[in-house]
Design an enzyme around this catalytic site. Structure first.
Site: not given
Ligand code: 13P
Length: 250
Positions: A9, A11, A94, A96, A166, A172, A212
């Site tokens: 992803n 982002k 997601h 976010e 997740e 992150g 992560s």
């Molecule tokens: P990270 O792998 O950077 O923690 O992000 C996870 C994520 O949000 C994947 O959609």
């Protein structure tokens, strides 16, 4: 047996030029028999990435879609528009998007239906916040989100969907869930799918862990009974690290 699926992803990262350089660097490398590989990129990169990855086993996905076919929705992208680019997957719900863009369980469900209408495989994200985990509400939150997201899907559609568990506190942050904890929640989600759709669908649906995930912990997750791959943010941005993730899922 379920085929493991590693999805990057990206982002809001990379220009088209950077995406194409990445595609060049992973071609023939992030391609492993028995592992499905997907890159979920920003909208502007999708058509170029699909073209650049033609003839490889690497698939491309989007990170969002609107549920209507078209209309006065400034800034939105619809299923037919995505379908035209040649992408095969789309991330939906997601955390976010839930946190910053007012996505709700209801819009997630509409988007999941829209994805199937246009031949796209949804990667549906569910997961608890830190305070929900601390209040021992992880499973309750995942249950509500999963049931809402799948509402109204046929068994055939549910079997094809991908769910990404997740935990929000692990995204992150470098603080990943232990593989045992992630597997416990993912087995629970699979149980829910079984209650809704029966054993066959529960055995077929792929459920990833995200939060992560790195080259040095991917194998730990992949060894667990119910974890079918990973949805990866940060570690999917560099070709070498992405290749290692795909190899680690073998
Ligand atoms: P990270 O792998 O950077 O923690 O992000 C996870 C994520 O949000 C994947 O959609």
């Amino acid at each position: 047996m379920r085929t493991p699926i590693i999805a990057g992803n990206w982002k809001m990262f990379k220009t088209v030029k950077e995406a194409l350089a990445f595609a060049d660097a992973v071609k023939g490398k992030a391609e492993v028999n028995g592992v499905d590989t997907v890159i979920c990129a920003p909208f502007t990169q999708l058509a170029s990435l699909v073209e650049a990855l033609k003839g490889t086993s690497i698939k491309v996905g989007a990170q969002n879609l609107h549920w209507e076919e078209n209309g006065a929705y400034t800034g939105e992208i619809s299923g037919p528009m995505l379908q035209e680019t040649g992408v095969e997957y789309v991330i939906i719900g997601h955390s976010e998007r839930r946190a910053y863009f007012a996505e709700t369980d209801e819009t997630v469900n509409k988007k999941v239906h829209a994805a199937f209408r246009y031949g796209l495989t949804p990667i549906i994200c569910v997961g608890e916040k830190l305070e929900e985990r601390e209040a021992d509400r992880t499973k309750e939150v995942c249950k509500l989100q999963t049931e809402a997201a799948l509402q109204g899907l046929t068994a055939e559609q549910a079997a094809k969907a991908v769910i990404a568990y997740e935990p929000i506190w692990a995204i992150g942050t470098g603080k990943s869930s232990t593989s045992a904890d992630a597997n416990d929640v993912i087995s629970y989600i699979r149980e829910l799918v079984k209650e809704l759709y029966g054993e066959e669908v529960a055995k077929a649906i792929r459920i990833q862990y995200g939060g992560s995930v790195k080259p040095n912990n991917i194998t730990e997750y992949m060894q667990m009974s119910d974890i079918d791959g990973a949805l990866v943010g940060g570690a999917s941005l560099e070709p070498d690290s992405f290749i290692q993730l795909v190899e680690g899922a073998r």
